[in-house]
Every structure is written in structure tokens, then in C-alpha cells.
Design a protein around this motif. Structure first.
Motif, PDB file in Angstrom:
ATOM      1  N   ARG A 503      -2.972 -37.720  15.354  1.00 44.64           N
ATOM      2  CA  ARG A 503      -4.080 -36.904  14.853  1.00 44.64           C
ATOM      3  C   ARG A 503      -3.569 -35.504  14.601  1.00 44.64           C
ATOM      4  NH1 ARG A 503      -8.864 -37.087  18.987  1.00 44.64           N
ATOM      5  NH2 ARG A 503      -9.738 -35.723  17.378  1.00 44.64           N
ATOM      6  N   GLU A 506      -3.241 -32.215  17.043  1.00 44.54           N
ATOM      7  CA  GLU A 506      -3.236 -32.662  18.428  1.00 44.54           C
ATOM      8  C   GLU A 506      -1.805 -33.082  18.788  1.00 44.54           C
ATOM      9  OE1 GLU A 506      -5.667 -32.528  20.585  1.00 44.54           O
ATOM     10  OE2 GLU A 506      -7.162 -31.798  19.167  1.00 44.54           O
ATOM     11  N   ASP A 511       2.504 -39.219  21.425  1.00 44.21           N
ATOM     12  CA  ASP A 511       3.054 -38.594  20.219  1.00 44.21           C
ATOM     13  C   ASP A 511       4.471 -38.095  20.473  1.00 44.21           C
ATOM     14  OD1 ASP A 511       0.774 -38.880  18.521  1.00 44.21           O
ATOM     15  OD2 ASP A 511      -0.189 -37.207  19.569  1.00 44.21           O
TER      16      ASP A 511
END
Length: 527
Positions: A503, A506, A511
């Protein structure tokens, strides 16, 4: 004050710690009953410099202090501690897994090592054993990763033709193929890293390696395509290493606040402590911290209510066993035998050794990386129960005198004079749990650590901390970040992550792993 708490000069010579940066538990939270660990490497059986001073003072001075200085201590006797510890053994047959992926247990340990890292010289430690003058204020700055930097610890970094080195060195696993990555090690197998505690078990060791590779990947990202990203994100006079280090730290801080903390504390407390409001009438909304109970003078400190009680909620999240990858596991994090017992070296995930062949971690089993989550393991619920491996610690961790972690934590809290959980609940303006809810062996005060765990168990079925635990952890985390002038929250409160993520704007631990590519089965090992 218990007689055994005091300076190292009061210890018999054979029980003094060789490393003046760490005190024996005899000085800070247990007396001689806790014993000395057989390992000379810093671990949880030795406690941070300065913690021994806390019972003697209620002043906001030094590395450690008190969040609720006005409250009287609750000091249960050994018989009471033993009875409570017996109640904390994990039952069998119950559905004890929670909703938080198992990797966050060890991300929490990694974070703990970061904020308690002590880079002081041996001379400073000897001259200031209570950490009243020379001490590093607790920060989320990854000093446990970077150490003292390439100039002071060049062996942590690759040699470079550039003006200064900027990439971390990595090692390889045991065995002939050596295609998997491990921490860099000397010929004895000792990890060459900023903080030796980050080799305490396989999971935190592989996290340390992941963050090292993350830094290297950010350097590659900054210099790719003619260094366009470096020119875009560098600040005045920032070289490549400094720019990469700042971006790594800020993305890590974002993970700490918006991924880890957000999962751990209850939503109402999170929103109360971290506000999104303009700093000035004409400004855009930015993150601001509102603290109600955590206050300091001149320099921030680490509250013992946090360090010795509330933040030890992670012990209840440890699973009895883990599966590391498709070939290894399930195994316990450690067994009662020494981690260096060669007959048992493939029977546990204890650390302080070279990673065995085929033991590279599959992070998809510890964090939700998207896609198939069939093999994703979850941490235990946050409750008063501790898994079997924590009831019988190995001698490297416990020293053999008191191997039950529940007894150790309760004893340390008593020796440090923590207030009862009921007192803290009243101090923050809520009704305490009653005797029936607490389910103690006897009616009366509850040790703060036990109270925090039991409160979480009753609050939302162990999915998050309860009100007392959430308040202490959230205020300390966000207080430390707001007190750090180099943090994104202080230097640029409107900043958002810039690296690729699921996203935009974010950045989570998943991630970071995907960006790095390490421990993702579909991608080859990085060199």
C-alpha cells in the motif's frame, strides 16, 4: 530495599561480571537465587547497566527510572511467587494460538535489543556502573544493527573502492554448499554484529541478517539508474551511507509504530497517544504524541514498569515449537540442555552458533507476505501462560539456579519494587481487576507483569494488551520516538515511507521482507 541490590563492589569476586556493561541478576532483580548464566555473552540472564540503581531512587535520573514514582512497591515473598508461577504454566489441549503472526514475537525482541543497546566504552561502564552520567538514551535508531559505524567497527562492513564503505558483510551457513546466508562470524562461530544479543536464537539472528540486507538493498536502490533516488532523498551533506541509514531507520520506526505497536496495543489507547493533528492552524495534519503518565526531566529514561513488566508480554507469545522452513521443524526455541551440546545441536533453535545447513528461514511461515498463508504460524495469545520451553531454560540463559522464566520475571519485579497491577490501574483512572478475575492463588495484590498478562487475556481474548499494558507500552514507545530529535516523528512528522510497499505510503515488516527478498522461498538467496 532488598539487601542484595547494590553496586558490583558488594558482590563476591567470583560473581562479578567481566563485562562492566552488564550486571548480574544478583544486583538487579533476583538475588543469588537466579544464578549466573554459563554463557559469557550478554543475554537475558544479565541485565542492562543502570537497572541495579533503580530500587534506591525515585528520581528521574539515569538510564532507568519509574513511570509511577508515587506508588508504593509490592514485594511478594518467594512462596507467593512460586505459587503464582505454577498458575502460569501453559495448559495442554487448548486453542492457545492468537491472530498475530509468529514473527512479531521476535521482532519485539529485536526492538527490545535496539532500545536497550549500550555502546559505552569499558572505561565509561566501570566509572559509571549505575548509568547516571554516561548512557545512551533509549531510541529506535538501530544502533544494535549499525554498531558504532564503519569508522569504528570496519569489520562489520564490506571494503569498498568508494570513499567510505556502506554495505554490511554477510556470512554463510555450515556445510559444503554454502548457498544460504548467515550472520558474519569469526572462526569460533561468534557473530560479528553490532549487538551480540541478536544472535540469541535463530529467529532474531535471521531478523538481524534481514535488516543488514535491507540496508544493503536500500543502498542499491539509491544508486540505481544514475543515483536518481539518492539525489531525490539525500539531505545536505549526506553521503550514501548516511542517507541509506536514515531511510532504513525511518522505515524501521514506521514499522515499530504502524505495524508492531498497532497490533499489540488496544485501538483506543493507540489513537489517544498517537494523534493526527496540524501543528499550526495553516498546516496539514501530522502525527503528534500525547503522553499522560510518562514524563521525564532533561533526558528520557526507560521506565522499569515497562522494561520489567509490561514489555515482557512477549514471553507469553512464544510457541512451544516452530517450523523454520519446509525441511526443518517443528522444534522448540531451546531445550534444557546447553545450546552448545553437540548431541542436541539440531534439536532446537537456540543461537550463538553458526547456522546449520538448510536452516535459512522461510519468512512466509512467520509473517503474512500475501498469497498462500497455509503454513503461516501464529504467536500464542497474550495471556498469563508460558510455553513449556520457558519453564526450563538452558544453563546458557538461566545459570541453573532458577530455570523457570515465570519465577525469574516475578522475582525480578519484586526485587525492583514494582507497584502492583491494581495500583497502576487506579493511577491511570480505571477500575482494577477483582480477585475473581485475577485468579491468583490468594486474594490481594497482583505483580504488575502477571496483571498485564491476565488483563490482556480477559480484555479481548489475548488478541492485544489490555488498558494498563497498552497504556504503558504505547506511551513508552511513542515517548521514546518523540524524544529522539533524529526520528521521523520529530524531524519530519508529516513524512511517509517512500520504498515499494503493498500500500502506497505505508510500510510493514512484510513489505521490508519483500523489498529485501531474503527468506522469500520464490526468490533465490541474496549474495
Amino acid at each position: 530495599m532488598p539487601a542484595e541490590v547494590g553496586g558490583s563492589a558488594h558482590l563476591p569476586p567470583e560473581e562479578r561480571v567481566g563485562d562492566p556493561g552488564q550486571m548480574t541478576v544478583d544486583m538487579a532483580g533476583g538475588g543469588t537465587a537466579l544464578g549466573l548464566p554459563s554463557s559469557v555473552i550478554r543475554n537475558h540472564a544479565r541485565v542492562t547497566r543502570g537497572l541495579g540503581y533503580v530500587p534506591e531512587s525515585r528520581l528521574p535520573l539515569g538510564l532507568f527510572g519509574r513511570m509511577f514514582r508515587q506508588l508504593d512497591p509490592y514485594i511478594p515473598d518467594d512462596e507467593c511467587i512460586d505459587a503464582i508461577a505454577q498458575r502460569m504454566h501453559e495448559p495442554s489441549g487448548d486453542a492457545l494460538d492468537g491472530k498475530i503472526p509468529a514473527g512479531y514475537t521476535y521482532l519485539g525482541q529485536f526492538i527490545d535489543h535496539d532500545v536497550t543497546f549500550d555502546p559505552s566504552s569499558n572505561l565509561q561502564r566501570r566509572n559509571d556502573p549505575d548509568a547516571l552520567v554516561n548512557f545512551r538514551t533509549p531510541r529506535f535508531d538501530l544502533d544494535s544493527l549499525y554498531g558504532r559505524g564503519p569508522a569504528d567497527q570496519p569489520y562489520l562492513y564490506e571494503k569498498s573502492r568508494a570513499a567510505d564503505p556502506h554495505l554490511f558483510v554477510s556470512g554463510t551457513t555450515k556445510g559444503d554448499a554454502r548457498t544460504e546466508l548467515d550472520l558474519p562470524r569469526d572462526p569460533r562461530g561468534v557473530a560479528l554484529i553490532g549487538d551480540p544479543r541478536n544472535d540469541e536464537n535463530v529467529f532474531v539472528s535471521q531478523l538481524q541478517l534481514t535488516f543488514m540486507l535491507f540496508h544493503n538493498k536500500v543502498c542499491d536502490w539509491l544508486t540505481a539508474g544514475g543515483a536518481a533516488e539518492y539525489e531525490r532523498h539525500r539531505r545536505a551533506d549526506e553521503g550514501l551511507f548516511d542517507c541509506a541509514q536514515r531511510l532504513v531507520r525511518w522505515h524501521y520506526q514506521w514499522i515499530v509504530v504502524h505495524d508492531f505497536l498497532k497490533r499489540i496495543v488496544d485501538a483506543a489507547t493507540y489513537k489517544d497517544v498517537l494523534r493526527l493533528e496540524p501543528l499550526i492552524p495553516q498546516g496539514d495534519p501530522v502525527e503528534q504524541v500525547r503522553l499522560r503518565f510518562f514524563a521525564w526531566q532533561h533526558r528520557i529514561f526507560m521506565p522499569v514498569e515497562f522494561a520489567v513488566a509490561a514489555y515482557r508480554f512477549g514471553h507469553s507469545m512464544v510457541r512451544p515449537s516452530y517450523t523454520l522452513n519446509s525441511r526443518v521443524g517443528p522444534l522448540p526455541i531451546f531445550t534444557p540442555k546447553s545450546v552448545h551440546d553437540r548431541c542436541n545441536e539440531l534439536g532446537h533453535f537456540g543461537g550463538f552458533r553458526r547456522l546449520p545447513a538448510n536452516w535459512q528461514i522461510d519468512w512466509g511461515r512467520f509473517f503474512d507476505l500475501g498469497g498462500d498463508t497455509t503454513h503461516l504460524q501464529h504467536a500464542r495469545k497474550i495471556d498469563r501462560h508460558l510455553a513449556p520451553p520457558l519453564r526450563d531454560l538452558p544453563p546458557d540463559q538461566a545459570g541453573g539456579a532458577m530455570a523457570d522464566l515465570a519465577r525469574r520475571n516475578l522475582t525480578r519485579g519484586a526485587r525492583l519494587g514494582l507497584p502492583s497491577g491494581q495500583q497502576v490501574a487506579l493511577a491511570i483512572g480505571i477500575e482494577p481487576l477483582d480477585d475473581e478475575d485475577l485468579d491468583l492463588p490468594a486474594k490481594g495484590p497482583a505483580p504488575l507483569w502477571y496483571y498485564v498478562l491476565r488483563e490482556a487475556e480477559l480484555h479481548d481474548g489475548g488478541r492485544t494488551l489490555g488498558t494498563v499494558g497498552s497504556r504503558i507500552v504505547a506511551e513508552v514507545f511513542l515517548g521514546m520516538l518523540s524524544a529522539d530529535p533524529s526520528s521521523y516523528l520529530c524531524a519530519a512528522p508529516g513524512w511517509r515511507p517512500v520504498l515499494d510497499a503493498a500500500r502506497g505510503g505505508e510500510f510493514t515488516m512484510a513489505d521490508l521482507i519483500r523489498f529485501t527478498g531474503f527468506g522469500v522461498p520464490s526468490q533465490p538467496s541474496l549474495r
